[in-house]
Design an enzyme around this catalytic site. Structure first.
Site, short mmCIF file in Angstrom:
data_model
loop_
_atom_site.label_atom_id
_atom_site.label_comp_id
_atom_site.label_asym_id
_atom_site.label_seq_id
_atom_site.Cartn_x
_atom_site.Cartn_y
_atom_site.Cartn_z
N SER A 64 0.80 -1.23 0.00
CA SER A 64 0.00 0.00 0.00
C SER A 64 0.84 1.28 0.00
O SER A 64 0.28 2.37 -0.19
CB SER A 64 -0.95 0.01 1.20
OG SER A 64 -1.99 -0.93 1.02
N LYS A 67 0.37 3.46 -2.98
CA LYS A 67 -0.83 4.27 -3.21
C LYS A 67 -0.56 5.75 -3.43
O LYS A 67 -1.08 6.33 -4.39
CB LYS A 67 -1.82 4.06 -2.06
CG LYS A 67 -2.40 2.65 -2.00
CD LYS A 67 -3.24 2.45 -0.76
CE LYS A 67 -3.84 1.04 -0.70
NZ LYS A 67 -4.59 0.80 0.55
N TYR A 191 -3.58 -3.50 -10.17
CA TYR A 191 -3.33 -2.94 -8.84
C TYR A 191 -2.49 -3.89 -7.99
O TYR A 191 -1.59 -3.48 -7.26
CB TYR A 191 -4.65 -2.62 -8.15
CG TYR A 191 -4.52 -2.28 -6.69
CD1 TYR A 191 -3.86 -1.13 -6.30
CD2 TYR A 191 -5.02 -3.14 -5.72
CE1 TYR A 191 -3.72 -0.82 -4.95
CE2 TYR A 191 -4.90 -2.83 -4.37
CZ TYR A 191 -4.23 -1.67 -3.99
OH TYR A 191 -4.09 -1.38 -2.67
N TYR A 243 -4.75 5.33 7.73
CA TYR A 243 -6.09 4.75 7.83
C TYR A 243 -6.85 5.24 9.06
O TYR A 243 -6.88 6.44 9.33
CB TYR A 243 -6.00 3.21 7.82
CG TYR A 243 -5.26 2.65 6.63
CD1 TYR A 243 -5.64 3.00 5.33
CD2 TYR A 243 -4.18 1.80 6.78
CE1 TYR A 243 -4.97 2.48 4.23
CE2 TYR A 243 -3.51 1.27 5.68
CZ TYR A 243 -3.90 1.63 4.42
OH TYR A 243 -3.24 1.12 3.34
N VAL A 261 1.49 -3.66 4.10
CA VAL A 261 1.35 -4.86 4.91
C VAL A 261 2.54 -5.81 4.80
O VAL A 261 2.59 -6.80 5.53
CB VAL A 261 0.04 -5.61 4.60
CG1 VAL A 261 -1.17 -4.78 4.98
CG2 VAL A 261 -0.01 -6.03 3.13
#
Length: 417
Positions: A64, A67, A191, A243, A261
């Site tokens: 992530s 992103k 993705y 988050y 992660v």
């Protein structure tokens, strides 16, 4: 003289090695098998100096952390107005995999949650772009940001795509609302490849330092992003990068950041530094447990909180060679950036004359900057050079060089500065 900054970074890692809480990402088979004891840290300044410690050459999948950088690519490809039509910028207050959509528009609330990141990937290149071109776009951009050619870990991709049901369901929902135009399976596959790009902590620190530098890669000096894009990305990282823990993170740590992660964590301070850390054990929010604690330590030691009141620009303003002295001059409120530059200049010095550190125009040092300056003087003295400190305001009160001895003062030899 060898710069002591890597020693400090190793000290930070050593102080946290005993923390074995958390676990690897169990829902992705390839990540679940990661060595949980790996630990690495890298810091790159906006001027291009990189300092690393621990397992800093170990590659891991970006996950992530991709992103914000894919978001930058989408803005450059399609324009901010078009991207904002499909993805918002508000904190969701929810976990990374929640389907957080705005009422009415059905936009994902931000590009940091999975729904927003899937949408962002689908915006890459053009409306009619192929799946292959979208993947090529992020791989090429990430490579420019890191300053080296990156690659995709096909084993990680294969492992993740087998467990991508939630992301596929999200993509189909987004397509049903008209948020993404492309085939849902193609977008999720692309993705997932984006998330499977391999990086090191040094790559991450250079990528984030490019953001800190307003889009200029600090080592290659290539303009990779525009200033407006870099600002937009850093702003969204501050609001939503962590988050459902983003608010606590911003107030407590104060470094815009993004986690992955696989155990990576990236952070950025405008005009100062980019930071990359890695430790595979995750906390309850899916963020690296030890990497998060590393950032807490750096924020405290280096004064890196985004809203710290003394966060002005600090520089080594002068280095000059006099007849019998090499003079290094600092001014302002000295934090990590200026202290790192000072140590780099000291390490590059080939003179054998005495060294005078003039801090007569310095108002304060952060704790780590103070340690760095004194350690630099100590190492120069170990290189058989006389060290002299001009500190009329005594901002380096009790400047013990670590062995009970002190630098000379200008008055000791009637030297005018």
């Amino acid at each position: 003289m060898k710069t002591p900054i890597p020693d400090y970074l190793n000290e930070v890692l050593d102080s946290l090695r005993a923390d074995t809480s958390g676990n690897t990402a169990q829902y992705i088979p390839e990540l679940a098998q990661a060595n949980p004891d790996l630990f690495a840290l890298s810091v790159t300044t906006a001027t291009g100096s990189t300092y690393s410690a621990g397992d800093h050459l170990t590659e891991f999948s970006i996950q992530s952390i991709s992103k914000p950088f894919a978001y930058a690519a989408a803005i450059m490809d399609r324009g901010l107005e078009r991207v904002l039509q499909s993805v918002g910028v508000e904190a969701s207050g929810e976990a990374f995999n929640e389907l957080s959509l705005e009422d009415g528009t059905h936009r994902p609330k931000n590009p940091m949650i999975n729904a927003g990141a899937i949408t962002t990937h689908g915006l890459l290149v053009s409306q009619t772009a192929s799946a292959e071109s979208r993947v090529s776009r992020v791989l090429e951009l990430f490579s420019h940001l890191a300053g080296r050619e990156l690659r995709i870990d096909e084993k990680v991709y294969a492992s993740e795509i087998q467990t991508a049901d939630h992301n596929l369901a999200t993509a189909h929902m987004l397509r049903s609302y008209g948020i993404i135009d492309a085939d849902a399976h193609e977008v999720v596959s692309g993705y997932t490849r984006q998330c499977s790009i391999l990086v090191t902590v040094e790559d991450l620190s250079l990528m984030s330092a490019t953001l800190a530098n307003g889009g200029i890669q600090p080592r290659t000096r290539e303009r990779v992003l525009t200033e407006d894009v870099a600002r937009q990305v850093m702003s969204v990282m501050a609001v939503a990068g962590m988050y459902d823990g983003a608010g606590d993170w911003l107030t407590r740590v104060g470094i815009p950041a993004k986690s992955g992660v696989a155990g990576g964590l990236v952070g950025v301070l405008p005009d100062q530094v980019g930071i990359g850390a890695f430790s595979p054990r995750l906390d309850a929010h899916g963020n690296s447990q030890r990497s998060g604690r590393v950032f807490e330590r750096l924020s405290t030691d280096m004064g890196l909180h985004l809203f710290a009141p003394s966060s002005g620009q600090l520089d080594v303003v002068d280095v000059r060679q006099e007849a019998t002295h090499e003079v290094f001059t600092l001014q302002g409120n000295v934090q990590f950036m200026a202290a790192a530059e000072l140590l780099d200049l000291m390490a590059a010095s080939t003179s054998r004359t005495a060294v005078l550190l003039d801090i007569s125009r310095v108002y304060s040092f952060t704790s780590v900057a103070r340690r760095m300056a004194l350690e630099g003087l100590r190492r120069l003295r170990l290189d058989s050079r006389r060290v002299i400190l001009n500190d009329p305001l005594q901002v380096l009160a009790n400047p013990d060089l670590g062995d009970g001895s002190y630098p000379e003062s200008p008055a000791d030899e009637h030297h005018e500065v």
